[in-house]
Every structure is written in C-alpha cells, then in structure tokens.
Design a protein around this motif. Structure first.
Motif, PDB file in Angstrom:
ATOM      1  N   SER A  58     -36.517  -7.595  -4.915  1.00  0.00           N
ATOM      2  CA  SER A  58     -37.354  -8.792  -4.982  1.00  0.00           C
ATOM      3  C   SER A  58     -36.515 -10.024  -5.289  1.00  0.00           C
ATOM      4  CB  SER A  58     -38.436  -8.608  -6.048  1.00  0.00           C
ATOM      5  OG  SER A  58     -39.182  -9.796  -6.229  1.00  0.00           O
ATOM      6  N   LEU A  59     -35.590  -9.911  -6.230  1.00  0.00           N
ATOM      7  CA  LEU A  59     -34.740 -11.041  -6.602  1.00  0.00           C
ATOM      8  C   LEU A  59     -33.838 -11.466  -5.443  1.00  0.00           C
ATOM      9  CD1 LEU A  59     -33.679 -10.090 -10.242  1.00  0.00           C
ATOM     10  CD2 LEU A  59     -35.221 -11.919  -9.552  1.00  0.00           C
ATOM     11  N   VAL A  60     -33.272 -10.467  -4.760  1.00  0.00           N
ATOM     12  CA  VAL A  60     -32.344 -10.765  -3.669  1.00  0.00           C
ATOM     13  C   VAL A  60     -33.045 -11.534  -2.547  1.00  0.00           C
ATOM     14  CG1 VAL A  60     -30.977  -9.738  -1.805  1.00  0.00           C
ATOM     15  CG2 VAL A  60     -30.746  -8.882  -4.135  1.00  0.00           C
ATOM     16  N   PHE A  61     -34.268 -11.110  -2.209  1.00  0.00           N
ATOM     17  CA  PHE A  61     -34.943 -11.716  -1.056  1.00  0.00           C
ATOM     18  C   PHE A  61     -35.770 -12.941  -1.414  1.00  0.00           C
ATOM     19  CE2 PHE A  61     -33.998  -7.471   0.552  1.00  0.00           C
ATOM     20  CZ  PHE A  61     -33.530  -7.766   1.820  1.00  0.00           C
ATOM     21  N   SER A  62     -36.116 -13.134  -2.692  1.00  0.00           N
ATOM     22  CA  SER A  62     -36.863 -14.339  -3.074  1.00  0.00           C
ATOM     23  C   SER A  62     -35.939 -15.444  -3.576  1.00  0.00           C
ATOM     24  CB  SER A  62     -37.891 -14.006  -4.163  1.00  0.00           C
ATOM     25  OG  SER A  62     -37.242 -13.541  -5.345  1.00  0.00           O
ATOM     26  N   TYR A  63     -34.724 -15.096  -3.935  1.00  0.00           N
ATOM     27  CA  TYR A  63     -33.773 -16.084  -4.457  1.00  0.00           C
ATOM     28  C   TYR A  63     -33.517 -17.232  -3.480  1.00  0.00           C
ATOM     29  CZ  TYR A  63     -29.667 -17.950  -6.839  1.00  0.00           C
ATOM     30  OH  TYR A  63     -28.788 -18.766  -7.486  1.00  0.00           O
ATOM     31  N   PRO A  64     -33.343 -16.947  -2.184  1.00  0.00           N
ATOM     32  CA  PRO A  64     -33.098 -18.066  -1.248  1.00  0.00           C
ATOM     33  C   PRO A  64     -34.220 -19.099  -1.235  1.00  0.00           C
ATOM     34  CG  PRO A  64     -32.517 -15.986  -0.217  1.00  0.00           C
ATOM     35  CD  PRO A  64     -33.212 -15.646  -1.500  1.00  0.00           C
ATOM     36  N   LEU A  65     -35.465 -18.677  -1.443  1.00  0.00           N
ATOM     37  CA  LEU A  65     -36.581 -19.626  -1.449  1.00  0.00           C
ATOM     38  C   LEU A  65     -36.435 -20.630  -2.584  1.00  0.00           C
ATOM     39  CD1 LEU A  65     -39.573 -17.207  -0.746  1.00  0.00           C
ATOM     40  CD2 LEU A  65     -38.498 -18.806   0.852  1.00  0.00           C
ATOM     41  N   ALA A  66     -36.122 -20.113  -3.780  1.00  0.00           N
ATOM     42  CA  ALA A  66     -35.952 -21.000  -4.930  1.00  0.00           C
ATOM     43  C   ALA A  66     -34.666 -21.810  -4.813  1.00  0.00           C
ATOM     44  CB  ALA A  66     -35.939 -20.187  -6.218  1.00  0.00           C
ATOM     45  N   PHE A  67     -33.615 -21.172  -4.305  1.00  0.00           N
ATOM     46  CA  PHE A  67     -32.328 -21.859  -4.234  1.00  0.00           C
ATOM     47  C   PHE A  67     -32.358 -23.000  -3.222  1.00  0.00           C
ATOM     48  CE2 PHE A  67     -28.058 -22.505  -2.540  1.00  0.00           C
ATOM     49  CZ  PHE A  67     -27.358 -22.754  -3.709  1.00  0.00           C
ATOM     50  N   THR A  68     -33.058 -22.823  -2.123  1.00  0.00           N
ATOM     51  CA  THR A  68     -33.156 -23.891  -1.121  1.00  0.00           C
ATOM     52  C   THR A  68     -33.761 -25.150  -1.728  1.00  0.00           C
ATOM     53  OG1 THR A  68     -33.380 -22.293   0.681  1.00  0.00           O
ATOM     54  CG2 THR A  68     -34.116 -24.538   1.108  1.00  0.00           C
ATOM     55  N   GLY A  69     -34.826 -24.972  -2.507  1.00  0.00           N
ATOM     56  CA  GLY A  69     -35.435 -26.118  -3.182  1.00  0.00           C
ATOM     57  C   GLY A  69     -34.478 -26.757  -4.173  1.00  0.00           C
ATOM     58  N   CYS A  70     -33.709 -25.934  -4.888  1.00  0.00           N
ATOM     59  CA  CYS A  70     -32.733 -26.442  -5.850  1.00  0.00           C
ATOM     60  C   CYS A  70     -31.642 -27.238  -5.143  1.00  0.00           C
ATOM     61  CB  CYS A  70     -32.130 -25.271  -6.633  1.00  0.00           C
ATOM     62  SG  CYS A  70     -30.784 -25.732  -7.739  1.00  0.00           S
ATOM     63  N   ARG A  71     -31.138 -26.698  -4.047  1.00  0.00           N
ATOM     64  CA  ARG A  71     -30.068 -27.375  -3.313  1.00  0.00           C
ATOM     65  C   ARG A  71     -30.554 -28.693  -2.712  1.00  0.00           C
ATOM     66  NH1 ARG A  71     -28.155 -24.471   1.994  1.00  0.00           N
ATOM     67  NH2 ARG A  71     -30.160 -25.375   2.616  1.00  0.00           N
ATOM     68  N   ASP A  72     -31.738 -28.679  -2.102  1.00  0.00           N
ATOM     69  CA  ASP A  72     -32.278 -29.906  -1.512  1.00  0.00           C
ATOM     70  C   ASP A  72     -32.525 -30.963  -2.583  1.00  0.00           C
ATOM     71  OD1 ASP A  72     -32.175 -28.632   0.894  1.00  0.00           O
ATOM     72  OD2 ASP A  72     -34.321 -28.184   0.993  1.00  0.00           O
ATOM     73  N   GLY A  73     -33.045 -30.518  -3.731  1.00  0.00           N
ATOM     74  CA  GLY A  73     -33.281 -31.452  -4.832  1.00  0.00           C
ATOM     75  C   GLY A  73     -31.992 -32.048  -5.359  1.00  0.00           C
ATOM     76  N   PHE A  74     -30.951 -31.221  -5.454  1.00  0.00           N
ATOM     77  CA  PHE A  74     -29.648 -31.706  -5.918  1.00  0.00           C
ATOM     78  C   PHE A  74     -29.095 -32.763  -4.963  1.00  0.00           C
ATOM     79  CE2 PHE A  74     -25.005 -31.513  -5.698  1.00  0.00           C
ATOM     80  CZ  PHE A  74     -24.670 -31.775  -7.022  1.00  0.00           C
ATOM     81  N   MET A  75     -29.216 -32.516  -3.651  1.00  0.00           N
ATOM     82  CA  MET A  75     -28.707 -33.484  -2.684  1.00  0.00           C
ATOM     83  C   MET A  75     -29.531 -34.757  -2.683  1.00  0.00           C
ATOM     84  SD  MET A  75     -27.311 -31.233   0.558  1.00  0.00           S
ATOM     85  CE  MET A  75     -28.874 -30.391   0.883  1.00  0.00           C
ATOM     86  N   ASP A  76     -30.826 -34.642  -2.972  1.00  0.00           N
ATOM     87  CA  ASP A  76     -31.650 -35.851  -3.094  1.00  0.00           C
ATOM     88  C   ASP A  76     -31.203 -36.685  -4.293  1.00  0.00           C
ATOM     89  OD1 ASP A  76     -33.135 -35.207  -0.875  1.00  0.00           O
ATOM     90  OD2 ASP A  76     -34.747 -34.238  -2.004  1.00  0.00           O
ATOM     91  N   ILE A  77     -30.959 -35.992  -5.419  1.00  0.00           N
ATOM     92  CA  ILE A  77     -30.504 -36.698  -6.628  1.00  0.00           C
ATOM     93  C   ILE A  77     -29.140 -37.338  -6.388  1.00  0.00           C
ATOM     94  CG2 ILE A  77     -29.774 -36.392  -9.028  1.00  0.00           C
ATOM     95  CD1 ILE A  77     -31.890 -34.224  -9.288  1.00  0.00           C
ATOM     96  N   ALA A  78     -28.274 -36.617  -5.665  1.00  0.00           N
ATOM     97  CA  ALA A  78     -26.943 -37.143  -5.352  1.00  0.00           C
ATOM     98  C   ALA A  78     -26.984 -38.204  -4.257  1.00  0.00           C
ATOM     99  CB  ALA A  78     -26.020 -35.999  -4.933  1.00  0.00           C
ATOM    100  N   LYS A  79     -28.180 -38.458  -3.701  1.00  0.00           N
ATOM    101  CA  LYS A  79     -28.393 -39.477  -2.654  1.00  0.00           C
ATOM    102  C   LYS A  79     -27.504 -39.232  -1.425  1.00  0.00           C
ATOM    103  CE  LYS A  79     -29.930 -43.037  -5.885  1.00  0.00           C
ATOM    104  NZ  LYS A  79     -29.736 -44.422  -6.403  1.00  0.00           N
ATOM    105  N   ILE A  80     -27.479 -37.959  -1.017  1.00  0.00           N
ATOM    106  CA  ILE A  80     -26.758 -37.619   0.211  1.00  0.00           C
ATOM    107  C   ILE A  80     -27.725 -37.790   1.382  1.00  0.00           C
ATOM    108  CG2 ILE A  80     -25.539 -35.794   1.463  1.00  0.00           C
ATOM    109  CD1 ILE A  80     -24.801 -34.554  -1.188  1.00  0.00           C
ATOM    110  N   PRO A  81     -27.498 -38.727   2.289  1.00  0.00           N
ATOM    111  CA  PRO A  81     -28.429 -38.980   3.399  1.00  0.00           C
ATOM    112  C   PRO A  81     -28.520 -37.788   4.333  1.00  0.00           C
ATOM    113  CG  PRO A  81     -26.378 -40.200   3.703  1.00  0.00           C
ATOM    114  CD  PRO A  81     -26.313 -39.614   2.339  1.00  0.00           C
ATOM    115  N   MET A  82     -29.652 -37.678   5.026  1.00  0.00           N
ATOM    116  CA  MET A  82     -29.901 -36.530   5.893  1.00  0.00           C
ATOM    117  C   MET A  82     -28.844 -36.402   6.984  1.00  0.00           C
ATOM    118  SD  MET A  82     -32.527 -34.969   4.696  1.00  0.00           S
ATOM    119  CE  MET A  82     -32.802 -33.878   6.097  1.00  0.00           C
TER     120      MET A  82
END
Length: 217
Positions: free
Chosen positions: A95-119
């Motif tokens: 469960s952790l292995v296959f659900s981790y990407p869902l949470a991590f994608t949101g974390c990564r996108d949020g980090f790039m938004d905070i870092a103001k990296i344009p699309m």
C-alpha cells in the motif's frame, strides 16, 4: 477525564493525517469521468466515509487488544511468527509503495510552486533533480525518525491541522472578499473560528507529542 486531557489531542492530531488529501483534490476532480461537482462530492463522501470507518475500526481493535502498550505501529505489537500479521505487514508495504507517488507528486508540485519555478521550465531534467532531492531529504528523515507515532502526531499537529482547519478557512475568506459575497460573512466567521481552534489544537498536540517522545509528562 482522560478523553478531555491534553494528551488526547495526540490522537486527534494523528487522525488529521488520515484525511490530508487536499493537495490532490484538483487532480482527482480533473481526472474524474463526467467531472461535475455533484459526482465529485459523491466520490469525496464515499472516500472519506470509508476512511473514517476503517480508521476508527482499526484504532478501536488495536486499543482494545493492547491498551496503553499499543505501539505507534500496531503491527509491531504482534509476534513475528504470526502469519496473518506478517501478511498484513506485506499488505501495508504494498500500500505504501503504490500510494506514495500520489502524495509525493503533490509535495513536489507544491515545492516547485513555492520555489516559483514556472511551468515552462519544469522540464524532465528539472523534475528529476527536484524528485531526487526531495526523496533524499524525506528518506533521511524516515531513517532518522523511527517512532511512527511521533511522526503522525507531530505531522498531524502541524501540517494536518493547517491543511484541515487553517488554509481552507483563509482561502474561503479570500474568495468571499474577492467576489464581494457579503452575505457569506457568517460562514467566514465560522471558518476563521475553526481555524483558530485548529491552531490551538495544533500547538497543544505538537507540544504533547514532543513531551511524549522525550519521556516528559
């Protein structure tokens, strides 16, 4: 009296982590077939309802079985020779292995938004670098912090309460103000009161989690 004690907020903070799906909500809505608000509300209702039932049921069984001796990861309380619990450990790992990407994608996108990296600059190379960096930090924290109950309690008291109580209230107030929906001022006041309650619970819960980990009382 134990239910009303400050230590009970540790459990409340842990429960906050069970419902932190906010960061993926827009993605789920966009990917939903025939994505109307009504259908999305149905998905949310069933999803959260099942989550509440499973969380409550498993918490109850664990506490009734081991009481105060219950470990932060209840599976650790069972013998290593217990076949059913060994299968449960495997199921949790899968469960952790296959659900981790869902949470991590949101974390990564949020980090790039905070870092103001344009699309337009979020190339495959940039995504790979950010992914490896974040995974490295998260993995180091996971190796260092071995007490799951502390991670859940402190994470729930800070990020969990912020996502559940504080940020939604602030966003709701901003939208109402921007669209000049003065008739919803009462709803804004209730939301802000809920946010204040979340902050108070978060502060007390975080303090109790730290004291519990350090052996304080």
């Amino acid at each position: 009296s134990s239910v009303l004690s400050p230590q009970s907020l540790i459990l409340v903070c842990m429960l906050s982590t069970a419902y932190m799906a906010h960061f993926n909500a827009p993605k789920f809505y966009l990917e939903l077939k025939n994505n109307t608000i009504q259908r999305f509300n149905t998905v949310v209702t069933y999803g959260f309802g099942i989550s509440i039932f499973l969380t409550g049921f498993i918490t109850m069984i664990g506490f009734f079985t081991f009481g105060k001796a219950c470990d932060g990861l209840v599976l650790n309380n069972y013998a290593g020779t217990d076949i059913l619990m060994s299968l449960s450990r495997i199921a949790v790992a899968v469960s952790l292995v296959f659900s981790y990407p869902l949470a991590f994608t949101g974390c990564r996108d949020g980090f790039m938004d905070i870092a103001k990296i344009p699309m337009e600059k979020r190339s495959a190379g940039t995504l790979n670098v950010v992914t490896l960096a974040l995974l490295g930090v998260i993995t180091f924290c996971a190796i260092t912090l071995t007490d799951v109950s502390f991670v859940l309690a402190f994470g729930g008291a800070t990020l969990g309460n912020a996502l559940t109580y504080v940020y939604p209230a602030l966003m709701y107030r901003a939208v109402v103000k921007q669209q000049e929906r003065t008739e919803e001022q009462m709803g804004v006041n209730v939301s802000l009161a809920s946010a204040v309650l979340g902050i108070v619970m978060g502060i007390i819960g975080a303090r109790m989690a730290i004291l519990k980990t350090g052996g304080g009382h």
